[in-house]
Structures are given as structure tokens and as C-alpha cells.
Design an enzyme around this catalytic site. Sequence first.
Site, PDB file in Angstrom:
ATOM      1  N   PRO A   1      64.835  26.155  20.332  1.00 48.16           N
ATOM      2  CG  PRO A   1      63.492  26.780  21.529  1.00 48.16           C
ATOM      3  CD  PRO A   1      64.197  26.898  20.864  1.00 48.16           C
ATOM      4  CD  GLU A   2      66.372  23.444  14.692  1.00 51.38           C
ATOM      5  OE1 GLU A   2      66.061  22.406  13.884  1.00 51.38           O
ATOM      6  OE2 GLU A   2      67.024  23.955  14.677  1.00 51.38           O
TER       7      GLU A   2
END
Length: 267
Positions: A2-3
Site C-alpha cells: 500500500p502506497e
Amino acid sequence: MPELPEVETVRRQLEPLVLGRRIVEGWGHPSAKFSSAPLAAGPTIDAVGRRGKYLVLDLDDGRQLIVHLGMTGQLRMRPSPDLDPHVRAWWVLDHGDVLELRDVRRFGRIGVVQAGEYATLPTLAAQGPEPWDPSLDHGGLWTRLRRSRARVKTQLLSQRPIAGVGNIYADEALWRAGIHPAHRTVTHAEAARLLVALRHVLEQGIANGGTTLRDYRTVEGRPGRNQLELGCYGRAGLPCGRCGQELRRSVIDARGTTHCPRCQPPR
DNA sequence: CGCAGCGCCTGAAGGC
DNA sequence: TGCCTTCAGGCGCTGC
């Protein structure tokens, strides 16, 4: 992994589900990364925000519940607790639903802090502006990148020049901007192209509900669609979509990296 | 203060 | 088939 686009997708889905709800009870895995989860019990969730890759829930007692998803973190709502052994924290909300953090590799992290006091989360405390901060222009990005002589990709991953960029979107943005990831300096023109490229790839990631390579899921449990749109990351050995040259994989400061030898030449 | 190096984790994939 | 090794990687911490 997750960015910013994945965390923003989660934030948008979570907001209507938890806003205004009181946290009745909490539990956290005994590891120090998750054990503070029960401290969030008591107050009501006032706001569901995000800074970089950090989800920031404002509580109405002046504190914040911070969630970082690490590599494999997933947030989801359940009607009751389940037996999934990878659940690292949960919070029972006032209507009985349970907000769960599932994180197989335990690279995620939870913090319950006084609002804005991030000494226990140094990367959050020190990270650069949001990519769409109106006060950030290419000159500002150039100045921020000039503060360090580390490689430009490594700088982006540090969160210090700009918040929210991880390995996928760093490779994508540098490819679009035509900048070799191992460069230690960038020109003003390159900084201008990089800012445009960063904003583009992050916006596209959000529009597509994030990139799912393996673990990432939305709050609804669905994969994102942005993996279908990647032009560079994970495509080593395939032809560059811009020039046809074969994309090349390397390791830069211990991070797997893909770049185009023609579009992103070494100096 | 900056930064390189290390450790944390566990499932998947590859070698034999 | 099954055992073993290697790999992936964001971030906090340590020590130079």
C-alpha cells in the site's frame, strides 16, 4: 504494497463506515507495533484522514489513531470478530461492527497519539508535503531533492521530498519523467517533469482503486485495477511502451528497480 | 545530522 | 512430493 493511492482508496471507503462511530473496545497483537490498539477505545471518530501512506483517524478526545499498512496490511469491516490468525488488531464500534487490521507479515504499525505528536512515528513526522500541496512547485521539489546526495529513487522512498511514494509509483514516475533512478542530482527541468509524473501516476492509481500485485485489497475486499496500467514496474524484459527498448531490472540501494535504458539514460 | 546497514516477518517460488 | 533456501520490501533503529 500500500502506497498513497492504495491508502487513499482505503480512506475513501472507510470514511462513511466509521465516521461518527464510537470505539467501544479494542485489541492489539502483543507485538509493540500493534499493542497500542486498545488505547483508542472510548472516543468517537471525528475525521478519517491520510498523510502520505499513513491513515489518520481523528478522535474526539484530541487524540489520533494512526494506521500504517506496511507491506501486507488490509483494513476491513466485519459483523463480528473472526478466527483469521493474521488479524493483528480490531476495534468494536458502537453499532457492533468490527474494524479489523489484517497484516500477514506484520510490517504495519499502529499508533495512538495526541493529535500531531508524531515522535513515535518519525517517518510521518519528517515526511514532505502531499503531492498536490498547492505550495509545492517544481522548484520546491528540486530544492528538497538537493538536500540529500542519495539516489533520486532512494530519496523518493524516504518520504522526505514528497509524501506517499513507494517502490511501484517511484519506478513509474521516474520512467515517465525520463530520469535514471540512480542519479544523485536532478536538473530543474527534470524536477519539473518528475513532479508532473508523480502527480499523474498517483492520480491514476487512485482513479483505478490502487495497484494489487498480491496482497492489497480495498475495504470491500476487492483488488485494485492499476496493475493493468503499469508501464514500467514489474515489466523487466518487456519492451518499453514509449521507445520499444527492453526494460531492465536492477537493484538500487536494496530495492528492486525497473527502468528503460533508453528513456532513462545514465549521465 | 545524514545515511548505510540491519532486522523485522512470512508466504511464494525455485532448486534439488 | 517434500524439504530447504532465497526473495520481497517499508520503516524503525543503531552506529559511524
